[in-house]
Design an enzyme around this catalytic site. Sequence first.
Site, short mmCIF file in Angstrom:
data_model
loop_
_atom_site.label_atom_id
_atom_site.label_comp_id
_atom_site.label_asym_id
_atom_site.label_seq_id
_atom_site.Cartn_x
_atom_site.Cartn_y
_atom_site.Cartn_z
N ARG A 1 0.86 -1.17 0.00
CA ARG A 1 0.00 0.00 0.00
C ARG A 1 0.90 1.23 0.00
O ARG A 1 1.45 1.62 1.03
CB ARG A 1 -0.89 -0.02 1.25
CG ARG A 1 -2.08 0.93 1.15
CD ARG A 1 -2.80 1.00 2.48
NE ARG A 1 -2.03 1.79 3.44
CZ ARG A 1 -1.98 1.53 4.74
NH1 ARG A 1 -2.60 0.50 5.24
NH2 ARG A 1 -1.26 2.31 5.54
N HIS B 1 -3.75 4.52 4.54
CA HIS B 1 -4.93 3.65 4.53
C HIS B 1 -6.11 4.37 3.87
O HIS B 1 -6.77 3.84 2.98
CB HIS B 1 -5.28 3.23 5.96
CG HIS B 1 -6.51 2.40 6.07
ND1 HIS B 1 -6.59 1.10 5.61
CD2 HIS B 1 -7.73 2.68 6.58
CE1 HIS B 1 -7.78 0.61 5.84
NE2 HIS B 1 -8.50 1.56 6.42
N TYR C 1 3.47 4.85 11.66
CA TYR C 1 3.72 3.42 11.86
C TYR C 1 4.63 2.78 10.81
O TYR C 1 4.89 1.59 10.87
CB TYR C 1 2.40 2.64 11.95
CG TYR C 1 1.46 2.83 10.76
CD1 TYR C 1 1.61 2.07 9.60
CD2 TYR C 1 0.41 3.74 10.82
CE1 TYR C 1 0.76 2.24 8.52
CE2 TYR C 1 -0.45 3.91 9.76
CZ TYR C 1 -0.29 3.16 8.61
OH TYR C 1 -1.15 3.32 7.55
#
Length: 376
Positions: free
Chosen positions: A256, A260, A269
């Site tokens: 990805r 998100h 993160y």
Amino acid sequence: MSEALLPRDTPVCLIDQHGTAVEDSEYRMPDAGRLREAYRALIEARRINDQASALVRQGRLAVYPSSHGQEACQVAASLVLGERDWLFPTYRDSVAVIGRGVSPADAMVLLAGDWHSGYDPNEHRVAPQATPLATQLLHAVGFAHAAKHRGEDTVVLALCGDGATSEGDFHEALNFAAVFHVPVVFFVQNNEFAISVPLSRQSAAPSLAHKAIGYGMPGQRVDGNDVAAVLAVLGEAVDRARAGGGPSLVEAHTYRMQAHTNADDDTRYRERADVQAWVDRDPVTRVRAYLMDQEALDEVAEEQFAAGAERIAAELRAALNNDADLDPEDLFRFVTAQRSPQLDEQWRMLRDEIARTAASDSATASDPVSTSGGTR
């Protein structure tokens, strides 16, 4: 027998990150025409992702879960299915939905905050995009089970992410599909993160494809950024299901590249260097390099593909820049087949409030003293 169900130690790859063909004893390279079609779709997919992300920043979309970097999975998922097959997508699979014939504008209706999916599932054989993780997998299995009972040759392709494999619905769907031998292919797009949770905190299995053997179905791993390999592996799984071979699990290893959703800060993160490492594995550039080397792509075709992608983006902008004509009664009209007295009461209360507000606004607008800020 059990060894035949196990995936490979390394994902299937037919075109490496430099655009060089890789020989494989089991899977054949798709022909040049098929790859040109896939490349055109990749160009359009990337443009759709970029345009949708811009529309979020402009306030025209409420949210957009980008599939930037995962377009090979999206494109292959739509291309391997036949006319009578069904796709069961997630919220991140807008590109695959569009690839099945849904207009880009209709595919974005849900993400714009409307109350419905924006398209007729029966017309396009695409289920509504599912936001809850893994719930659509059970729906896909049930649909495939029904198709089998009707004697149809329908294959169902059920999409999900790595995070969905941690859900109970994932287990129930795979177990039912295997026990009843239904024609469904589970396609896991492993992009390394379930929002902020890395794969290492979701599963201790050698790979997600290894989970298939526990249900008695074959599993396979594929380089999810290699559209040729995804076409080959997914295509084989779909053909197998159509021929009566039952369900299978395909895990695509991808990444990805963006957050998100627009509400997520992925810098909290993961390191930028980790993201940058995947840039050279981009699904668009690697198949382009292969096609150029094979002299199956030229600048004229590229210009045509880019122009087509821009037309799609322009149509999407135009559609979402139009304010929707909303009917407030729709909030109550489609809750149940027959409206309950309680819903009727709620609708009357809202209708009366709307009428009072409209009357007040009209009175204020028609009073020159009031609108000018003066006093009587």
